[in-house]
Structure formats: structure tokens, C-alpha cells
Design a protein around this motif. Sequence first.
Motif, mmCIF file in Angstrom:
data_model
loop_
_atom_site.group_PDB
_atom_site.id
_atom_site.type_symbol
_atom_site.label_atom_id
_atom_site.label_comp_id
_atom_site.label_asym_id
_atom_site.label_seq_id
_atom_site.Cartn_x
_atom_site.Cartn_y
_atom_site.Cartn_z
ATOM 1 N N ARG A 153 9.769 10.702 4.645
ATOM 2 C CA ARG A 153 8.481 10.710 5.356
ATOM 3 C C ARG A 153 7.552 9.706 4.678
ATOM 4 N NH1 ARG A 153 5.233 14.836 8.126
ATOM 5 N NH2 ARG A 153 6.869 16.360 7.710
ATOM 6 N N ARG A 154 7.140 8.708 5.435
ATOM 7 C CA ARG A 154 6.216 7.708 4.918
ATOM 8 C C ARG A 154 4.991 7.640 5.809
ATOM 9 N NH1 ARG A 154 11.345 5.174 4.499
ATOM 10 N NH2 ARG A 154 11.975 4.776 2.336
ATOM 11 N N ARG A 155 4.020 6.875 5.388
ATOM 12 C CA ARG A 155 2.822 6.703 6.218
ATOM 13 C C ARG A 155 3.019 5.602 7.248
ATOM 14 N NH1 ARG A 155 -1.383 7.675 1.180
ATOM 15 N NH2 ARG A 155 -1.087 9.934 1.160
ATOM 16 N N GLU A 156 4.050 4.847 7.073
ATOM 17 C CA GLU A 156 4.430 3.829 8.055
ATOM 18 C C GLU A 156 5.919 3.960 8.292
ATOM 19 O OE1 GLU A 156 7.091 0.675 8.243
ATOM 20 O OE2 GLU A 156 6.252 1.082 6.259
ATOM 21 N N HIS A 157 6.340 3.991 9.538
ATOM 22 C CA HIS A 157 7.764 4.058 9.826
ATOM 23 C C HIS A 157 8.034 3.422 11.188
ATOM 24 C CE1 HIS A 157 6.401 7.519 12.176
ATOM 25 N NE2 HIS A 157 7.532 7.443 12.864
ATOM 26 N N ALA A 186 12.148 2.148 23.422
ATOM 27 C CA ALA A 186 11.293 1.304 22.583
ATOM 28 C C ALA A 186 11.637 1.539 21.117
ATOM 29 C CB ALA A 186 9.818 1.618 22.830
ATOM 30 N N ILE A 187 11.445 0.501 20.319
ATOM 31 C CA ILE A 187 11.569 0.599 18.858
ATOM 32 C C ILE A 187 10.295 0.016 18.291
ATOM 33 C CG2 ILE A 187 12.894 -0.042 16.813
ATOM 34 C CD1 ILE A 187 15.294 -0.545 18.750
ATOM 35 N N GLY A 188 9.433 0.864 17.715
ATOM 36 C CA GLY A 188 8.132 0.382 17.288
ATOM 37 C C GLY A 188 7.665 0.992 15.992
ATOM 38 N N GLN A 189 6.733 0.298 15.372
ATOM 39 C CA GLN A 189 6.163 0.769 14.112
ATOM 40 C C GLN A 189 5.054 1.776 14.389
ATOM 41 O OE1 GLN A 189 3.934 -2.112 11.740
ATOM 42 N NE2 GLN A 189 5.038 -1.466 9.905
ATOM 43 N N CYS A 190 5.046 2.861 13.631
ATOM 44 C CA CYS A 190 4.052 3.930 13.788
ATOM 45 C C CYS A 190 3.397 4.214 12.440
ATOM 46 C CB CYS A 190 4.704 5.200 14.330
ATOM 47 S SG CYS A 190 5.485 4.992 15.949
ATOM 48 N N TRP A 191 2.162 4.715 12.507
ATOM 49 C CA TRP A 191 1.369 4.941 11.299
ATOM 50 C C TRP A 191 0.779 6.350 11.302
ATOM 51 C CZ3 TRP A 191 0.599 1.140 7.532
ATOM 52 C CH2 TRP A 191 1.100 -0.133 7.863
ATOM 53 N N PRO A 234 0.826 -1.211 0.000
ATOM 54 C CA PRO A 234 0.000 0.000 0.000
ATOM 55 C C PRO A 234 0.860 1.261 0.000
ATOM 56 C CG PRO A 234 -0.880 -1.597 1.546
ATOM 57 C CD PRO A 234 0.425 -2.156 1.063
ATOM 58 N N LYS A 235 0.341 2.308 -0.601
ATOM 59 C CA LYS A 235 1.084 3.560 -0.753
ATOM 60 C C LYS A 235 1.581 4.062 0.608
ATOM 61 C CE LYS A 235 0.753 8.109 -2.947
ATOM 62 N NZ LYS A 235 -0.127 9.035 -3.674
ATOM 63 N N GLY A 236 2.861 4.386 0.663
ATOM 64 C CA GLY A 236 3.440 4.909 1.896
ATOM 65 C C GLY A 236 3.994 3.852 2.824
ATOM 66 N N THR A 237 3.882 2.566 2.428
ATOM 67 C CA THR A 237 4.416 1.483 3.257
ATOM 68 C C THR A 237 5.545 0.785 2.517
ATOM 69 O OG1 THR A 237 2.891 -0.213 2.439
ATOM 70 C CG2 THR A 237 2.129 1.164 4.260
ATOM 71 N N ARG A 238 6.191 -0.167 3.185
ATOM 72 C CA ARG A 238 7.382 -0.800 2.615
ATOM 73 C C ARG A 238 7.381 -2.300 2.830
ATOM 74 N NH1 ARG A 238 11.470 2.241 6.404
ATOM 75 N NH2 ARG A 238 9.653 2.009 7.747
ATOM 76 N N ASP A 239 7.989 -3.012 1.890
ATOM 77 C CA ASP A 239 8.403 -4.389 2.121
ATOM 78 C C ASP A 239 9.841 -4.364 2.631
ATOM 79 O OD1 ASP A 239 6.080 -5.758 1.173
ATOM 80 O OD2 ASP A 239 6.694 -5.288 -0.882
ATOM 81 N N PHE A 240 10.230 -5.440 3.272
ATOM 82 C CA PHE A 240 11.613 -5.575 3.721
ATOM 83 C C PHE A 240 12.182 -6.907 3.225
ATOM 84 C CE2 PHE A 240 9.957 -2.475 6.687
ATOM 85 C CZ PHE A 240 11.005 -1.584 6.824
ATOM 86 N N MET A 261 16.070 -5.848 5.011
ATOM 87 C CA MET A 261 15.932 -6.317 6.391
ATOM 88 C C MET A 261 17.281 -6.307 7.096
ATOM 89 S SD MET A 261 13.371 -7.127 8.211
ATOM 90 C CE MET A 261 13.227 -7.561 9.937
ATOM 91 N N ARG A 262 18.347 -6.614 6.368
ATOM 92 C CA ARG A 262 19.688 -6.553 6.985
ATOM 93 C C ARG A 262 20.010 -5.129 7.428
ATOM 94 N NH1 ARG A 262 20.922 -10.340 2.830
ATOM 95 N NH2 ARG A 262 21.713 -8.725 1.436
ATOM 96 N N MET A 263 19.613 -4.149 6.590
ATOM 97 C CA MET A 263 19.859 -2.748 6.940
ATOM 98 C C MET A 263 19.032 -2.352 8.164
ATOM 99 S SD MET A 263 21.665 -0.152 6.129
ATOM 100 C CE MET A 263 22.221 -0.657 4.489
ATOM 101 N N ARG A 264 17.770 -2.775 8.186
ATOM 102 C CA ARG A 264 16.913 -2.448 9.325
ATOM 103 C C ARG A 264 17.451 -3.082 10.611
ATOM 104 N NH1 ARG A 264 10.638 -4.240 9.650
ATOM 105 N NH2 ARG A 264 11.310 -5.642 11.297
ATOM 106 N N THR A 265 17.872 -4.329 10.512
ATOM 107 C CA THR A 265 18.411 -5.021 11.685
ATOM 108 C C THR A 265 19.662 -4.315 12.203
ATOM 109 O OG1 THR A 265 17.533 -7.132 10.909
ATOM 110 C CG2 THR A 265 19.306 -7.228 12.531
ATOM 111 N N TRP A 266 20.509 -3.886 11.290
ATOM 112 C CA TRP A 266 21.734 -3.162 11.668
ATOM 113 C C TRP A 266 21.387 -1.860 12.389
ATOM 114 C CZ3 TRP A 266 23.071 1.719 9.721
ATOM 115 C CH2 TRP A 266 24.330 2.186 10.087
#
Length: 495
Positions: A191-195, A177-182, A81-87, A92-97
Motif C-alpha cells: 500500500r503506497r500513496r501513489e500506485h 484503463a491503466i492509470g496512476q492513482c493517489w 516523496p514518502k509513499g511514492t516511487r522512482d522507476f 521500469m522493465r517490471m512495470r512494463t511487463w
Amino acid sequence: MRAITNCSFLIHYRHPSAAAAFLRSLRHPLPLDAPSFFKVKALSTSASYSELDNARTGRSSSLTSHPPSSDFTQKIDVNPPKGTRDFPPEEMRMRTWLFQNFREVSQLFGFEEVDFPVLESEALFVRKAGEEIKDQLYCFEDRGNRRVALRPELTPSLARLVLQKGKSVSLPLKWFAIGQCWRYERMTRGRRREHYQWNMDIIGVPNVTAEAELISSIVTFFKRIGITASDVGFKVSSRKVLQEVLQRYSVPDSLFGRVCVTIDKLEKIPIDDIKNELRAAELSEQAVEELLQILTVKSLEELEEKLGTSFDTLTELKQLFSLAEKYGYSEWIQFDASIVRGLAYYTGIVFEGFDREGKLRAICGGGRYDRLLSTFGGEDVPACGFGFGDAVIIELLKDRGLLPELSPQVQNVVCSLGQDLQGAASLVAARLREKGQTVDLVLENKPLKWAFKRAARVNAQRLIIVGSSEWEKGMVGVKVLSSGEQYEIRIDELE
């Protein structure tokens, strides 16, 4: 061919002659390969009248309806969906790092990790009029008729948890905390709709030492990933600066949050629109002009000239800059009276991390929120914290050429040289994993050339080959990929 004899069926009309065809089908058997301009869906003769009526009208008695059937499989949009991402793995390696650096810095400063539901009560985020966040909520009514929302930020959830724990926890609390926000907002670079967002919060410390510690943690993070003071800085101010100006013009406290939300738009909308919003908040023309003049102040010395030496907030700000020198990050921070942050709950010192080249939006931001808990019915506790999104920092690292190259890493690839040796290869893989080794087991009967390519692709340290002659001796072949060294070794000696 078998004819349809049950008359309890549903016709989906797709052609003007469908009705005539239906009538003919009552007199003549209908072949299974009937014309495609109508479809017949047989219903059980034991079906209830409501089921038959639902079929006739297209309604369903369930809470959710199924999409209409079709003669072909519809292709779905493979993009998220627009503004969201697959990993995928490389992302995913970058996000984990990144997240690992967030965690390690937080733990270096003695913080404990917490988390909260992504889905919260809508009331948790609807606080005061004028906040952009109210119009950016992904919110809906659930099946229990409750208004809920996907969290747009983490701080209100933190406040809720602190209230829930009450006196069972001792202050101060140092939580991260490290969490997903919408947020449903206009998308720009970074700037995305999900981060995802990294938050660090200190609950129970009223002194500016807490803010100094939080800024120090962000500076430590930047240094770890190669960002310097020439790349990024912090603009620091206090909400009390605006409060002092507004009090001089007898502006009621109830309008303070609204004014702050307007001021936070300074670099986003034209100055005339800012003035109009301030006038709409019932500020006099003189108050508007003095407020905008104060917002241009860029040093504590100039602020002291305008507001006087008796201004208490000046002491807090001076103490923060003094602590910055002790911590060793004074070159990272600067005073800027225009920084107020857009959320209504901030009450004192506020700060924002910014890209010195001016290409990106705010990298992070935070401040003091001493009165947030009382808005949820609890007793006020001094608190401060920050939020740090995952999107802008990645863009900054790209611009500076600092993104790490993160290839897949595995210690061993284990391959059998025959289908009958697959069980033996599984045994070798299991033993290595028991010893803490990472193993990519080749699950099909593949040629040795394929196994070498696989080992190179996943950056394996060793290729372990299970061949029939070696296995009969209780041994396997090993090739060290970095040096090209090859040898045989007994299975129980393999480390």
C-alpha cells in the motif's frame, strides 16, 4: 578592487554587527570579497518603488516566491516523496511487463483502452459521508479558484466520460484503463500513496454474466503470470444481503452506504469499534447483532437458511457460481457475506481477490455500481467493474518466487574502431533501425574490450564492428555473441 557605489541594495542581516558594517561601507569602498556575514544584492536604479519595497520586506508580487539565496548550494533529498516511487530501468522493465499483461488480457476479452486526467474536479470523488477516500484525497484549489484533486481511483472518471459521450456511444461498453492513482493513507506492505491501477468495466449489462466475465479476466491474468487457485481466491457476496437485513429493522436507505463503509473495516479495527460505529448509525442493538451474525455466513446454503428462498439476490449469486463452473474457475471463488467493499457506490454483487496465506491486503476488488451515474446528474445505466493495483501483486509474485528476470534486451551493439569512423557507425546503426532492428550505438571512441562488455551487459545478440580496412571494402565485422561466430558482411546485406 571595484567598490559598490549604488545605494539601492538589500542587506540580509546575519550578525549583530552587520548594521555597523553597512554604515562603514557608506564611507569606505566595499571590496568584492566582503565578509560573509551579510550579502548585498544590487537593484537596478530604474527599479520601481514596489520592487524596492518587495526587496526590503522579502515579499514578491508574483504568485510564487523564490527561495532565499545562500552562500552554499543546499543538497536536496534524493529520495522521492514518502509513499511514492522512482522507476529506474530495472523497475521500469517490471512495470512494463506487468502492464503488458494487463493490456493483453483486456484485449483478449474484447475491451478497448481509455484514459482520463490524473487531475479531476474534487466533487467527482466526494460522494457520501463516511467514505475513507474523502480523507485521503490529495486536493487543493487551483489558480482559477477551482477545487481539484489527484484521482484516488478511476471509476468516477470513467462515469464522467460515459456521461460526456452520452448517446454517441452504443452499449454495452467494454473499457479498460491503466492509470496512476493517489491516496494519502497509512502505508503498509503493498500500500503506497501513489500506485497504478488496472480497471476493467462493463457498462450497459444488467445481468450477472458481466461479473462472471470480469472475474474470468482476472483469473486469466493470474494464470498467465503463474498464480494458481492455491495462491489466490475470490470472496464474493452482494450488498443486497446487508440491505435485506437492514430493511427488516426499518433502517433507512440513506444510512446504507455508511453501514457498508463500517462493515468494510471488519478486519481492520476491533469488533467493539465496529459495533459502536453501527450504533452511531442509529442501528438498534438487535439489528447490530443480527447483521454481525449474517456477516459470518460462508456458504449460499447457510445464507438461504437465514434469509429464505424468496430472497432474489440468492438467485443472482447462485447464477454467478454456476457460471464460474462453466468458465472453469469455480475452485477460485467462495461466498463470504462479510465482503461489502468500502466505496459507497456499489449496489449489488461485490468481490475481492485475496492471498490465501493471509499475508497481504486485498489484491483486487470490484462489483456492480448501477446507480453511480445518477450521482453525477445523469441517467442510471447498469455497470460493473474492478480495480487491480500494481503494488500488491508484485509483493505476491516475490513471495511465490514468480517474479520474472527481465534483463535489458537489444539486438545489436554498433562500435567504431576510430573517431574518424563514428559517422560510418552512425550510418550502419541508421540502416539497421530502418529494418526494425534495435541498436545500441557506441557514441564515444571506446576500445573494443569496452564494447564487448557493453554488449554483454545489454544482452545484445550481435556486436557489429566498423573498422577502417573493412569499411574501405564496404563491409563491417559481425560477432554473434551467443555462439562466438565471427564474419564480415557487406553493409547492404546486413539484416
